[in-house]
Motif scaffolding. Structure first.
Motif, PDB file in Angstrom:
ATOM      1  N   VAL A  78       0.866  -1.179   0.000  1.00 10.74           N
ATOM      2  CA  VAL A  78       0.000   0.000   0.000  1.00 10.74           C
ATOM      3  C   VAL A  78       0.900   1.226   0.000  1.00 10.74           C
ATOM      4  N   GLU A  79       0.603   2.160  -0.906  1.00 11.65           N
ATOM      5  CA  GLU A  79       1.389   3.386  -1.007  1.00 11.65           C
ATOM      6  C   GLU A  79       0.569   4.544  -0.447  1.00 11.65           C
ATOM      7  N   PHE A  80       1.176   5.294   0.451  1.00 10.57           N
ATOM      8  CA  PHE A  80       0.547   6.488   1.010  1.00 10.57           C
ATOM      9  C   PHE A  80       1.168   7.718   0.372  1.00 10.57           C
ATOM     10  N   GLU A  81       0.378   8.785   0.311  1.00  7.98           N
ATOM     11  CA  GLU A  81       0.877  10.028  -0.283  1.00  7.98           C
ATOM     12  C   GLU A  81       1.974  10.654   0.570  1.00  7.98           C
ATOM     13  N   LYS A  82       1.925  10.410   1.875  1.00  5.18           N
ATOM     14  CA  LYS A  82       2.941  10.978   2.767  1.00  5.18           C
ATOM     15  C   LYS A  82       3.682   9.856   3.487  1.00  5.18           C
ATOM     16  N   LYS A  83       4.968  10.043   3.569  1.00  9.33           N
ATOM     17  CA  LYS A  83       5.838   9.062   4.197  1.00  9.33           C
ATOM     18  C   LYS A  83       5.562   8.924   5.689  1.00  9.33           C
ATOM     19  N   CYS A  84       5.288  10.056   6.347  1.00 12.30           N
ATOM     20  CA  CYS A  84       5.051  10.028   7.797  1.00 12.30           C
ATOM     21  C   CYS A  84       3.778   9.248   8.127  1.00 12.30           C
ATOM     22  N   VAL A  85       2.768   9.312   7.251  1.00  9.73           N
ATOM     23  CA  VAL A  85       1.526   8.563   7.468  1.00  9.73           C
ATOM     24  C   VAL A  85       1.789   7.068   7.359  1.00  9.73           C
ATOM     25  N   ALA A  86       2.604   6.687   6.390  1.00  9.97           N
ATOM     26  CA  ALA A  86       2.920   5.266   6.208  1.00  9.97           C
ATOM     27  C   ALA A  86       3.657   4.720   7.430  1.00  9.97           C
ATOM     28  N   LYS A  87       4.591   5.495   7.964  1.00 13.61           N
ATOM     29  CA  LYS A  87       5.323   5.059   9.162  1.00 13.61           C
ATOM     30  C   LYS A  87       4.387   4.919  10.347  1.00 13.61           C
ATOM     31  N   ARG A  88       3.475   5.904  10.488  1.00 16.15           N
ATOM     32  CA  ARG A  88       2.533   5.886  11.604  1.00 16.15           C
ATOM     33  C   ARG A  88       1.593   4.687  11.514  1.00 16.15           C
ATOM     34  N   VAL A  89       1.091   4.409  10.317  1.00 16.80           N
ATOM     35  CA  VAL A  89       0.188   3.268  10.118  1.00 16.80           C
ATOM     36  C   VAL A  89       0.902   1.959  10.439  1.00 16.80           C
ATOM     37  N   ALA A  90       2.153   1.836   9.998  1.00 21.21           N
ATOM     38  CA  ALA A  90       2.903   0.606  10.252  1.00 21.21           C
ATOM     39  C   ALA A  90       3.113   0.394  11.747  1.00 21.21           C
ATOM     40  N   THR A  91       3.406   1.447  12.491  1.00 22.80           N
ATOM     41  CA  THR A  91       3.629   1.285  13.934  1.00 22.80           C
ATOM     42  C   THR A  91       2.325   1.067  14.688  1.00 22.80           C
ATOM     43  N   LEU A  92       1.242   1.746  14.259  1.00 24.19           N
ATOM     44  CA  LEU A  92      -0.036   1.626  14.963  1.00 24.19           C
ATOM     45  C   LEU A  92      -0.718   0.271  14.720  1.00 24.19           C
ATOM     46  N   LEU A  93      -0.741  -0.181  13.482  1.00 24.47           N
ATOM     47  CA  LEU A  93      -1.549  -1.350  13.143  1.00 24.47           C
ATOM     48  C   LEU A  93      -0.790  -2.676  13.188  1.00 24.47           C
ATOM     49  N   ASN A  94       0.525  -2.643  13.253  1.00 25.14           N
ATOM     50  CA  ASN A  94       1.267  -3.900  13.252  1.00 25.14           C
ATOM     51  C   ASN A  94       0.883  -4.738  14.473  1.00 25.14           C
ATOM     52  N   ASN A  95       0.547  -6.008  14.224  1.00 28.92           N
ATOM     53  CA  ASN A  95       0.173  -6.978  15.257  1.00 28.92           C
ATOM     54  C   ASN A  95      -1.098  -6.579  16.018  1.00 28.92           C
ATOM     55  N   THR A  96      -2.027  -5.951  15.329  1.00 25.34           N
ATOM     56  CA  THR A  96      -3.333  -5.653  15.913  1.00 25.34           C
ATOM     57  C   THR A  96      -4.401  -6.417  15.126  1.00 25.34           C
ATOM     58  N   GLN A  97      -5.571  -6.560  15.737  1.00 19.85           N
ATOM     59  CA  GLN A  97      -6.664  -7.268  15.062  1.00 19.85           C
ATOM     60  C   GLN A  97      -7.136  -6.473  13.856  1.00 19.85           C
ATOM     61  N   VAL A  98      -7.514  -7.214  12.807  1.00 14.53           N
ATOM     62  CA  VAL A  98      -8.026  -6.563  11.604  1.00 14.53           C
ATOM     63  C   VAL A  98      -9.384  -5.942  11.896  1.00 14.53           C
ATOM     64  N   SER A  99     -10.226  -6.663  12.608  1.00 15.71           N
ATOM     65  CA  SER A  99     -11.547  -6.153  12.962  1.00 15.71           C
ATOM     66  C   SER A  99     -11.818  -6.460  14.429  1.00 15.71           C
ATOM     67  N   LYS A 103     -18.459 -10.683  15.127  1.00 16.13           N
ATOM     68  CA  LYS A 103     -19.148 -11.360  14.037  1.00 16.13           C
ATOM     69  C   LYS A 103     -18.479 -11.105  12.683  1.00 16.13           C
ATOM     70  N   SER A 104     -17.429 -10.351  12.671  1.00 17.07           N
ATOM     71  CA  SER A 104     -16.738 -10.045  11.427  1.00 17.07           C
ATOM     72  C   SER A 104     -15.943 -11.256  10.939  1.00 17.07           C
ATOM     73  N   LYS A 105     -15.777 -11.356   9.619  1.00 16.78           N
ATOM     74  CA  LYS A 105     -14.993 -12.438   9.034  1.00 16.78           C
ATOM     75  C   LYS A 105     -13.516 -12.283   9.377  1.00 16.78           C
ATOM     76  N   HIS A 106     -13.111 -11.074   9.687  1.00 13.75           N
ATOM     77  CA  HIS A 106     -11.693 -10.788   9.919  1.00 13.75           C
ATOM     78  C   HIS A 106     -11.356 -10.679  11.404  1.00 13.75           C
ATOM     79  N   TYR A 107     -12.228 -11.135  12.285  1.00 15.41           N
ATOM     80  CA  TYR A 107     -12.009 -10.973  13.717  1.00 15.41           C
ATOM     81  C   TYR A 107     -10.774 -11.732  14.206  1.00 15.41           C
ATOM     82  N   ASP A 108     -10.559 -12.932  13.674  1.00 17.97           N
ATOM     83  CA  ASP A 108      -9.471 -13.776  14.160  1.00 17.97           C
ATOM     84  C   ASP A 108      -8.122 -13.489  13.503  1.00 17.97           C
TER      85      ASP A 108
END
Length: 198
Positions: A78-99, A103-108
């Motif tokens: 995934v390409e973000f328009e800003k580099k700082c946003v991409a870094k922030r997303v990688a640190t925030l979402l890494n190893n977190t639940q998708v949903s 009842k979501s398909k992506h819960y597990d």
């Protein structure tokens, strides 16, 4: 009062911000490009998204399915328009639940995200082209190997038949020759036995 520019200088424009790329090592099932774009669009403006399709074996045309089959993806970028946003997303979402909804398909499933520093979209295209070329080369090698095996087998089948026929002829000659020898030996032993009796 307007200032004059030297011929070598260009008017100052907004400096284009550097783009940032993140790598998704696993894509949950039932997730496609639009859902990935929606999920990551919450954090910032998303540029390009590429998801690698799962390589399936040879297609079986005898089993045609009437319903639409969901595509399965193995990895993505995934390409973000800003580099700082991409870094922030990688640190925030890494190893977190998708949903977080149960009842979501992506819960597990969990996100496995890495920020790719000094990596550009052109590098991705080069890598994919290289993988395609390697796959085609491997396929050609497998075809050549199977042709060699087939030719070797067919040549040896012809030779095997000739060799078997020669061996069969030799066996017949040996069998008839030894049969005569055995009969002669039996005749001689019988004569010697009879002579010894007299």
């Amino acid at each position: 009062m307007p200032t004059q520019l030297d011929e070598g200088e260009a008017p100052s424009e907004h400096k284009r911000s550097k783009r940032g790329l993140i790598y998704l090592s696993s894509i949950p099932p039932y997730m496609n490009v639009t859902t990935v774009r929606e999920v990551f669009g919450q954090f910032g403006k998303v540029g390009r998204v590429y998801l690698q399709l799962l390589d399936k074996g040879p297609k079986d045309d005898s089993k045609k399915k009437k319903h639409k089959v969901n595509k399965k993806f193995t990895e993505g970028w995934v390409e973000f328009e800003k580099k700082c946003v991409a870094k922030r997303v990688a640190t925030l979402l890494n190893n977190t639940q998708v949903s977080t909804r149960k009842k979501s398909k992506h819960y597990d499933y969990r996100w496995n995200i890495k920020y790719l520093s000094n990596f550009k979209w052109t590098h991705l295209h080069e890598r994919l082209a290289y993988e395609r070329a390697e796959k085609a080369k491997q396929f050609r090698n497998e075809v050549q190997l199977s042709k060699k095996k087939t030719n070797f087998f067919s040549v040896n089948i012809g030779k095997k038949g000739e060799v078997v026929n020669k061996e069969y002829d030799d066996m017949e000659n040996i069998a008839t020759g030894t049969a005569i020898d055995v009969e002669e030996e039996q005749q001689e032993t019988r004569e010697t036995f009879l002579q010894s009796l007299l």
